[in-house]
Design a protein around this motif. Structure first.
Motif, short mmCIF file in Angstrom:
data_model
loop_
_atom_site.label_atom_id
_atom_site.label_comp_id
_atom_site.label_asym_id
_atom_site.label_seq_id
_atom_site.Cartn_x
_atom_site.Cartn_y
_atom_site.Cartn_z
N ASN A 1 0.88 -1.12 -0.16
CA ASN A 1 -0.15 0.06 -0.07
C ASN A 1 0.84 1.10 0.04
OD1 ASN A 1 1.00 0.42 2.61
ND2 ASN A 1 -0.92 -0.75 3.43
N PHE A 2 0.16 2.48 -0.16
CA PHE A 2 0.92 3.74 -0.08
C PHE A 2 1.84 3.99 0.98
CE2 PHE A 2 1.31 8.42 0.43
CZ PHE A 2 1.92 8.75 -0.81
N PHE A 3 1.30 3.51 2.35
CA PHE A 3 2.29 3.81 3.50
C PHE A 3 3.39 2.97 3.34
CE2 PHE A 3 2.90 2.83 7.90
CZ PHE A 3 2.91 4.09 8.37
N SER A 4 3.09 1.83 2.70
CA SER A 4 4.43 0.85 2.77
C SER A 4 5.64 1.59 1.95
CB SER A 4 4.14 -0.28 2.41
OG SER A 4 3.26 -1.17 3.16
N TYR A 5 5.01 2.06 0.86
CA TYR A 5 6.08 2.79 -0.15
C TYR A 5 6.61 4.10 0.74
CZ TYR A 5 4.76 0.36 -4.11
OH TYR A 5 4.57 -0.89 -5.09
N LEU A 6 5.94 4.74 1.28
CA LEU A 6 6.26 6.01 2.26
C LEU A 6 7.26 5.67 3.05
CD1 LEU A 6 6.07 8.93 2.57
CD2 LEU A 6 4.12 8.66 3.85
N SER B 1 12.55 -4.16 -11.14
CA SER B 1 12.59 -5.51 -11.35
C SER B 1 11.33 -6.17 -10.59
CB SER B 1 13.88 -6.22 -11.28
OG SER B 1 14.08 -6.10 -10.07
N LEU B 2 11.13 -5.30 -9.40
CA LEU B 2 10.20 -5.83 -8.53
C LEU B 2 8.69 -5.74 -8.73
CD1 LEU B 2 12.28 -5.18 -5.19
CD2 LEU B 2 12.11 -7.45 -6.33
N PRO B 3 7.72 -6.40 -8.42
CA PRO B 3 6.30 -6.12 -8.58
C PRO B 3 6.05 -4.85 -7.97
CG PRO B 3 6.62 -8.00 -7.04
CD PRO B 3 7.64 -7.75 -7.44
N VAL B 4 6.55 -3.66 -8.03
CA VAL B 4 6.04 -2.51 -7.45
C VAL B 4 5.29 -1.72 -8.36
CG1 VAL B 4 8.27 -2.33 -6.25
CG2 VAL B 4 8.10 -1.22 -8.49
N ASP B 5 4.46 -0.69 -7.54
CA ASP B 5 3.45 0.35 -8.39
C ASP B 5 4.39 1.45 -8.54
OD1 ASP B 5 1.60 2.20 -8.99
OD2 ASP B 5 -0.04 0.94 -8.09
N THR B 6 4.73 1.64 -9.64
CA THR B 6 5.64 3.02 -10.04
C THR B 6 5.01 4.11 -9.61
OG1 THR B 6 4.90 3.17 -12.30
CG2 THR B 6 6.99 1.90 -11.75
N LYS B 7 3.49 4.27 -9.71
CA LYS B 7 2.73 5.58 -9.50
C LYS B 7 3.06 5.77 -8.04
CE LYS B 7 -0.29 5.07 -13.58
NZ LYS B 7 0.58 4.02 -14.04
N LYS B 8 2.57 4.75 -7.04
CA LYS B 8 2.67 4.91 -5.74
C LYS B 8 3.94 5.34 -5.02
CE LYS B 8 -1.13 1.77 -4.44
NZ LYS B 8 -1.49 0.71 -3.87
N LEU B 9 5.10 4.76 -5.91
CA LEU B 9 6.49 4.95 -5.52
C LEU B 9 6.70 6.47 -5.78
CD1 LEU B 9 9.13 3.97 -4.55
CD2 LEU B 9 9.61 3.22 -6.79
N CYS B 10 6.28 6.82 -7.05
CA CYS B 10 6.58 8.42 -7.34
C CYS B 10 5.79 9.19 -6.65
CB CYS B 10 6.10 8.29 -8.81
SG CYS B 10 6.13 9.98 -9.62
N LEU B 11 4.71 9.04 -6.02
CA LEU B 11 4.00 9.90 -5.25
C LEU B 11 4.56 9.77 -3.75
CD1 LEU B 11 0.30 9.35 -6.34
CD2 LEU B 11 1.72 11.26 -6.68
N ALA B 12 4.94 8.62 -3.42
CA ALA B 12 5.68 8.51 -1.97
C ALA B 12 6.86 9.42 -2.03
CB ALA B 12 6.07 7.16 -1.63
N LYS B 13 7.62 9.29 -2.87
CA LYS B 13 8.87 10.28 -2.95
C LYS B 13 8.29 11.68 -2.98
CE LYS B 13 12.18 7.05 -5.38
NZ LYS B 13 13.33 7.38 -4.08
N PHE B 14 7.36 12.09 -3.87
CA PHE B 14 6.91 13.57 -3.64
C PHE B 14 6.30 13.81 -2.29
CE2 PHE B 14 3.36 16.64 -4.11
CZ PHE B 14 4.30 17.67 -4.84
N VAL B 15 5.83 12.85 -1.51
CA VAL B 15 5.34 13.17 -0.24
C VAL B 15 6.79 13.42 0.48
CG1 VAL B 15 4.19 12.32 1.97
CG2 VAL B 15 3.14 12.23 -0.28
N VAL B 16 7.74 12.64 0.42
CA VAL B 16 8.95 12.86 1.23
C VAL B 16 9.52 14.26 0.79
CG1 VAL B 16 11.48 11.97 1.31
CG2 VAL B 16 9.37 10.39 1.31
N LEU B 17 9.35 14.63 -0.43
CA LEU B 17 9.95 15.90 -0.64
C LEU B 17 9.41 17.11 -0.04
CD1 LEU B 17 11.46 17.86 -2.57
CD2 LEU B 17 9.79 17.61 -4.24
#
Length: 256
Positions: free
Chosen positions: A2-7, A94-110
């Motif tokens: 989920n998004f929280f895990s990415y964050l 290479s892992l089964p990740v959701d790139t959109k969630k990963l991108c948004l998680a990085k933006f939240v970190v920003l």
């Protein structure tokens, strides 16, 4: 995931970086001169503004115009480059990740990093105003509610700009080029706030709000009313489009 895990995963990466240390540098650069040159705050050049408001505005002027955007650019470059060290981005994709969630998680970190810098700025202002007050035997400290609300507005106004810089960082392969383009976009903000289409240029938002505060503190110097239309809809649209483009472009070059 989920998004929280990415964050959570992205926040753990900050422990190995020196981003927080780098965020202290512009804060010190802006407020140390305010202490050293505190006697010049009384020279308002016939502008009807109190010394305490002049101290606040002068200290935040460099932050709103240059240091906040520059810090966002540096954080964007560092956040994007953390994935390129040791080809980490390829391993991640290479892992089964959701790139959109990963991108948004990085933006939240920003945004979190920008918020931390704002807190540092409030602390630096309070300390510098306290020291300057003792040096000049005059209280430069403003009401905490005023300071916190003004800084919070600057922070919110910087979100669309952060989204644009994040979009550039995810689409441009060269960090030097993306940083250079971002820094070049800062300069026109001073000119843009005096045009009728300033709302279309998100890099000018924090500086525009600070000038509104200046107008409230020094009557007749600048406008005191915020033009919410078409600013608010434009800011929301710019933020959404920038994030959408970022999600589409995130990892695009590595996957191709």
């Amino acid at each position: 995931m989920n998004f929280f895990s990415y964050l959570t995963m992205e926040l753990k990466k900050l422990k190995r970086s020196k981003i927080l240390l780098l965020l202290c540098i512009p804060v010190l650069m802006m407020w140390l001169p305010s202490i050293i040159n505190s006697e010049k705050i009384f020279d308002t050049q016939q502008i009807p503004i109190t010394p305490e408001h002049n101290f606040f505005i002068q200290g935040f002027m460099g932050m709103a115009w240059f240091m906040i955007p520059a810090s966002l650019i540096i954080c964007v470059v560092l956040l994007t480059q953390t994935e390129h060290r040791s080809r980490g981005i390829l391993k991640m994709l290479s892992l089964p990740v959701d790139t959109k969630k990963l991108c948004l998680a990085k933006f939240v970190v920003l945004l979190l990093l920008a918020g931390i810098q704002m807190l540092m700025t409030i602390a630096a202002y309070t300390l510098s105003a306290f020291l300057a007050s003792n040096m000049q035997d005059y209280s430069f400290l403003l009401e905490p509610s005023y300071v916190w609300s003004a800084v919070f507005r600057l922070y919110v106004a910087a979100i669309p700009m952060a989204a644009v810089f994040w979009m550039l960082g995810t689409f441009l392969k060269s960090p030097v080029f993306s940083a250079g383009l971002g820094l070049a976009s800062i300069v026109p903000s001073v000119l843009m706030i005096n045009t009728k289409v300033w709302w279309a240029y998100p890099m000018s938002y924090p500086f525009y709000l600070l000038m509104v505060e200046y107008g409230k503190a020094a009557k007749g110097v600048y406008e005191t009313q915020i033009t919410w239309l078409p600013w608010l809809p434009a800011a929301i649209i710019i933020t959404i489009i920038s994030l959408a483009v970022s999600c589409i472009g995130f990892g695009r070059m590595e996957r191709s």
